[in-house]
Enzyme design. Structure first.
Site, PDB file in Angstrom:
ATOM      1  CE1 TYR A   1      -3.814   2.269   0.775  1.00 15.98           C
ATOM      2  CE2 TYR A   1      -2.375   3.188   2.402  1.00 15.98           C
ATOM      3  CZ  TYR A   1      -3.467   3.492   1.668  1.00 15.98           C
ATOM      4  OH  TYR A   1      -4.442   4.557   1.716  1.00 15.98           O
TER       5      TYR A   1
ATOM      6  CE  LYS B   1      -3.395   5.394  -1.275  1.00 15.92           C
ATOM      7  NZ  LYS B   1      -4.442   5.822  -2.179  1.00 15.92           N
TER       8      LYS B   1
END
Length: 239
Positions: A136, A140
Site C-alpha cells: 500500500y 501511494k
C-alpha cells in the site's frame, strides 16, 4: 467525478459537492455497489460503473465518463488496502483514467502519509495484480509521483495529491484518530475552490496545507520511468 464514491471518503466528498450545488458523477465498482448511491443519483448525480482492478473495466469507466462529457475536475478516490489489487486500483486506474478521459481542469489523487515509507522502485512489479508485488505504501508513493508527472506535463491542468489522514472509514477503521470531515475537505477544495492556494499544481496536501512529499516524487527520471512502465502495461501513453 469522484471515483470510489460508494462509501468512505469518496462518498463523503460526492455528497458534500452535490449539496453545494455542483454537478457530480459518482462511481461504483459494480451494480450492487451502485445501489448504495441511489440517494445521490435521485438527487441528480450521474454515475459510472466498473471494477478498477481490471484493465478492461478501467477503459469502460473512461468511456462512460467521456459519454457524459468533459469533467471540470476528477477526484481519484478509489483505493484498496491489503489486497493484490493494490497496484491496479491505486496506481494503474488513476493513470489510465487520466490518459483516456477528456482532460479536465483539475485532477486530485488520493495519497497517504504512508507514501513516505514506500519504495521508489519499479522493477518486478506486477501491475495486473496477479501477484502481490507492491505494498500500500508503494502504491501511494507511485500515485503521488504520477500526480507530479501530470503536473509537469500538463501545465493547463491543476494536478495535486491529498493525504486525508488516518480517518474512520471502512479502510481506516472505526478507531482511526483523524477528523473525517477534514479528510475529504481538501479534495473538495482542490477540485472547486478559487482560493489562490487551490489554483496551484504539483502539490502534496494535508488538511489544506502543502507539505513536502517523499523526495522521489519530484525526481524527473523516476516520473518518466513510471509513466513509461504504465504506458507499456496499459498500451496507452500520457500525451
Amino acid at each position: 467525478m469522484v471515483t470510489g464514491s460508494a462509501d468512505g471518503l469518496g462518498r463523503a466528498a460526492a455528497e458534500t459537492l452535490l449539496r453545494a450545488g455542483h454537478e457530480v458523477v459518482v462511481h461504483a465498482r459494480n451494480a450492487d455497489r451502485l445501489s448504495a448511491l441511489d440517494e445521490l443519483i435521485r438527487a441528480g448525480a450521474g454515475a459510472v460503473v466498473g471494477d478498477l482492478a481490471h484493465l478492461g473495466e478501467m477503459r469502460d469507466v473512461a468511456e462512460q465518463a467521456n459519454r457524459l462529457g468533459r469533467m471540470d475536475a476528477v477526484i481519484h478516490d478509489a483505493g484498496v488496502l491489503g489486497s493484490r489489487a493494490v497496484l491496479p486500483v491505486n496506481v494503474v486506474a488513476p493513470y489510465l483514467l487520466t490518459a483516456l478521459m477528456q482532460r479536465p481542469d483539475r485532477l486530485v489523487y488520493l495519497s497517504s502519509g504512508m507514501h513516505y515509507s514506500g519504495h521508489a522502485r519499479l522493477g518486478g512489479l506486477d501491475w495486473s495484480g496477479g501477484r502481490a508485488t507492491g505494498s500500500y505504501s508503494d502504491s501511494k508513493l507511485l500515485v503521488t509521483t504520477l500526480m507530479a508527472a501530470v503536473a509537469a506535463r500538463w501545465p493547463d491542468t491543476l494536478s495535486n495529491a491529498v493525504d486525508p489522514g488516518w480517518v474512520p472509514t471502512r479502510m481506516g477503521g472505526r478507531g482511526a484518530p483523524d477528523d473525517l470531515r477534514l479528510g475529504h475537505l481538501t479534495q473538495e477544495w482542490l477540485a472547486t475552490s478559487e482560493d489562490p492556494d487551490a489554483l496551484t499544481s504539483g502539490g502534496y496536501w494535508h488538511h489544506q496545507r502543502r507539505r513536502e512529499p517523499h523526495p522521489s516524487v519530484h525526481d524527473e527520471h523516476f516520473q518518466r520511468d513510471l509513466l513509461d512502465e504504465l504506458a507499456r502495461f496499459t498500451g496507452v501513453g500520457l500525451t
